[in-house]
Motif scaffolding. Structure first.
Motif, PDB file in Angstrom:
ATOM      1  N   SER A 124      96.344  62.870  17.687  1.00  0.00           N
ATOM      2  CA  SER A 124      96.674  62.075  18.877  1.00  0.00           C
ATOM      3  C   SER A 124      97.350  62.875  19.986  1.00  0.00           C
ATOM      4  CB  SER A 124      97.573  60.892  18.482  1.00  0.00           C
ATOM      5  OG  SER A 124      98.774  61.365  17.890  1.00  0.00           O
ATOM      6  N   LYS A 125      97.904  64.040  19.647  1.00  0.00           N
ATOM      7  CA  LYS A 125      98.562  64.869  20.661  1.00  0.00           C
ATOM      8  C   LYS A 125      97.601  65.814  21.367  1.00  0.00           C
ATOM      9  CE  LYS A 125     103.157  64.737  18.548  1.00  0.00           C
ATOM     10  NZ  LYS A 125     104.288  65.531  18.014  1.00  0.00           N
ATOM     11  N   VAL A 126      96.360  65.843  20.881  1.00  0.00           N
ATOM     12  CA  VAL A 126      95.330  66.682  21.504  1.00  0.00           C
ATOM     13  C   VAL A 126      94.264  65.746  22.067  1.00  0.00           C
ATOM     14  CG1 VAL A 126      93.719  68.595  21.195  1.00  0.00           C
ATOM     15  CG2 VAL A 126      95.793  68.463  19.790  1.00  0.00           C
ATOM     16  N   SER A 127      94.336  65.478  23.352  1.00  0.00           N
ATOM     17  CA  SER A 127      93.506  64.439  23.973  1.00  0.00           C
ATOM     18  C   SER A 127      92.010  64.662  23.766  1.00  0.00           C
ATOM     19  CB  SER A 127      93.804  64.365  25.473  1.00  0.00           C
ATOM     20  OG  SER A 127      95.166  64.090  25.696  1.00  0.00           O
ATOM     21  N   ASN A 164      90.966  58.163  11.089  1.00  0.00           N
ATOM     22  CA  ASN A 164      92.185  58.837  10.624  1.00  0.00           C
ATOM     23  C   ASN A 164      92.387  60.174  11.331  1.00  0.00           C
ATOM     24  OD1 ASN A 164      92.940  56.818   8.822  1.00  0.00           O
ATOM     25  ND2 ASN A 164      91.690  57.658   7.167  1.00  0.00           N
ATOM     26  N   LEU A 165      91.293  60.896  11.558  1.00  0.00           N
ATOM     27  CA  LEU A 165      91.395  62.185  12.249  1.00  0.00           C
ATOM     28  C   LEU A 165      91.796  62.001  13.717  1.00  0.00           C
ATOM     29  CD1 LEU A 165      88.305  64.013  10.723  1.00  0.00           C
ATOM     30  CD2 LEU A 165      90.710  64.620  10.407  1.00  0.00           C
ATOM     31  N   ALA A 166      91.329  60.918  14.321  1.00  0.00           N
ATOM     32  CA  ALA A 166      91.720  60.629  15.709  1.00  0.00           C
ATOM     33  C   ALA A 166      93.221  60.395  15.795  1.00  0.00           C
ATOM     34  CB  ALA A 166      90.958  59.405  16.219  1.00  0.00           C
ATOM     35  N   ARG A 172      94.060  63.902  33.450  1.00  0.00           N
ATOM     36  CA  ARG A 172      95.406  64.218  33.959  1.00  0.00           C
ATOM     37  C   ARG A 172      95.823  65.638  33.579  1.00  0.00           C
ATOM     38  NH1 ARG A 172      96.267  59.054  31.486  1.00  0.00           N
ATOM     39  NH2 ARG A 172      96.094  57.399  33.054  1.00  0.00           N
ATOM     40  N   GLU A 173      95.318  66.128  32.468  1.00  0.00           N
ATOM     41  CA  GLU A 173      95.721  67.440  31.966  1.00  0.00           C
ATOM     42  C   GLU A 173      94.945  68.591  32.593  1.00  0.00           C
ATOM     43  OE1 GLU A 173      96.782  65.729  27.471  1.00  0.00           O
ATOM     44  OE2 GLU A 173      94.980  66.913  27.828  1.00  0.00           O
ATOM     45  N   GLN A 174      93.778  68.279  33.180  1.00  0.00           N
ATOM     46  CA  GLN A 174      92.914  69.338  33.702  1.00  0.00           C
ATOM     47  C   GLN A 174      93.394  69.842  35.059  1.00  0.00           C
ATOM     48  OE1 GLN A 174      90.491  70.692  31.801  1.00  0.00           O
ATOM     49  NE2 GLN A 174      91.225  69.215  30.276  1.00  0.00           N
ATOM     50  N   ALA A 198      88.365  55.797  25.911  1.00  0.00           N
ATOM     51  CA  ALA A 198      88.511  55.737  27.370  1.00  0.00           C
ATOM     52  C   ALA A 198      89.911  56.173  27.791  1.00  0.00           C
ATOM     53  CB  ALA A 198      88.234  54.314  27.865  1.00  0.00           C
ATOM     54  N   ALA A 199      90.920  55.704  27.059  1.00  0.00           N
ATOM     55  CA  ALA A 199      92.307  56.086  27.363  1.00  0.00           C
ATOM     56  C   ALA A 199      92.495  57.590  27.196  1.00  0.00           C
ATOM     57  CB  ALA A 199      93.269  55.330  26.453  1.00  0.00           C
ATOM     58  N   ALA A 200      91.905  58.150  26.139  1.00  0.00           N
ATOM     59  CA  ALA A 200      92.027  59.590  25.894  1.00  0.00           C
ATOM     60  C   ALA A 200      91.323  60.388  26.985  1.00  0.00           C
ATOM     61  CB  ALA A 200      91.441  59.932  24.523  1.00  0.00           C
TER      62      ALA A 200
END
Length: 299
Positions: A48-51, A42-44, A94-96, A86-88
């Motif tokens: 979801s907007k914070v990878s 549930n926390l994941a 991509r964000e780094q 893995a997707a996260a």
């Protein structure tokens, strides 16, 4: 801040359960593990907007699930959590802005993907079902995640093995092949040969259909020709010959030229007007072969 506090508490609880399992030979921790697995799940979703949080919560979810009974439901939960992790991790990369941070995230994604592959094997042994024959998209997503991580990390031998696996599978879809081709060339990856193989296989699958999607097939041809002409280690003349020698391209042109349906010819012209390099190349090598409807220069 609140999410970080929850992560810390869940990590502590995982260690506590692991110790309890070891001390008590695994007796009676499963209900507790299941409870905390649901909390981590549930926390994941909530984060979801914070990878970075998403990746860690799904990783914890998979770990708690591994402490539950090793039945089909538990394995499915582990598989899903590791796939999401893995997707996260790929999203984190991509964000780094810094390459070293990207590399660390790609490595993490690869580890999740490989753990997920092991769970898939266990699941197949448990259920006695061929995972590839079901409607479960997990094997395809797993293949793409593993391929992306390997491509970005430059693990060439392993990358080629994954490509061979995809090409050897007759059920590999055109969309998957096109994605593999794109991932092969997505910076910092530069695997031209593998991208060509994926595109060639994609075009061949298009040609096997009785009703060819001209726009999508033309796009694949355009990408393949662009890759061939983009090779800098051979002459332009040689590249043109290489492009024309691809049987898939030649077969498609023959198919189009042999069709007297004006609407088909019109669709071909419209599609290739978007990807001009293909028709320009073919006009330059086989100009006399084109019907009037395909010789008008749209550029």
């Amino acid at each position: 801040m609140y999410s970080l506090q929850l992560l810390t508490k869940l990590h502590s609880k995982e260690n506590e359960l692991l110790k309890k399992e070891y001390d008590n030979h695994g007796i009676n921790i499963r209900h507790e593990a299941l409870w905390f697995m649901k909390i981590a799940w549930n926390l994941a979703l909530e984060n979801s907007k914070v990878s970075s949080c998403t990746e860690q919560f799904f990783t914890l979810c998979a770990k708690f699930s591994s402490l539950c009974d090793m039945d089909e439901n538990s394995l499915v939960r582990q598989k899903t959590c590791l796939l999401m992790a893995a997707a996260a991790a790929l999203e984190i990369a991509r964000e780094q802005p810094e390459f070293d941070d990207k590399k660390q995230a790609w490595q993490q994604a690869l580890e999740h993907a490989r753990s997920c592959k092991e769970v898939l094997k266990q699941l197949q042994e448990t259920t006695k079902k061929d995972i590839g024959s079901t409607n479960d998209p997990s094997p395809v997503l797993l293949l793409l995640y593993e391929y992306e991580a390997l491509a970005k990390l430059g693990h060439n031998k392993e990358l080629e093995a994954v490509m061979n696996q995809a090409l050897a599978n007759p059920n590999t879809e055109i969309k998957t092949l096109d994605t593999l081709a794109a991932l092969s060339m997505e910076p910092p990856a530069q695997h031209t040969g593998l991208s060509k193989r994926a595109l060639h296989a994609s075009i061949q699958k298009h040609l096997q259909h009785t009703d060819i999607d001209v726009n999508k097939c033309s796009k694949a041809i355009h990408s393949l020709v662009q890759l061939i002409l983009g090779d800098n280690d051979v002459s332009v003349a040689s590249n043109v010959q290489d492009a024309w020698s691809h049987k898939a391209i030649h077969s498609l042109v023959q198919l189009i030229l042999g069709d007297n349906d004006v609407s088909v010819a019109s669709n071909v012209q419209d599609a290739w007007s978007q990807y001009g390099i293909a028709i320009k190349l073919l006009e330059s090598t086989h100009k006399q072969s084109y019907p009037q409807s395909c010789t008008t220069d749209p550029w």
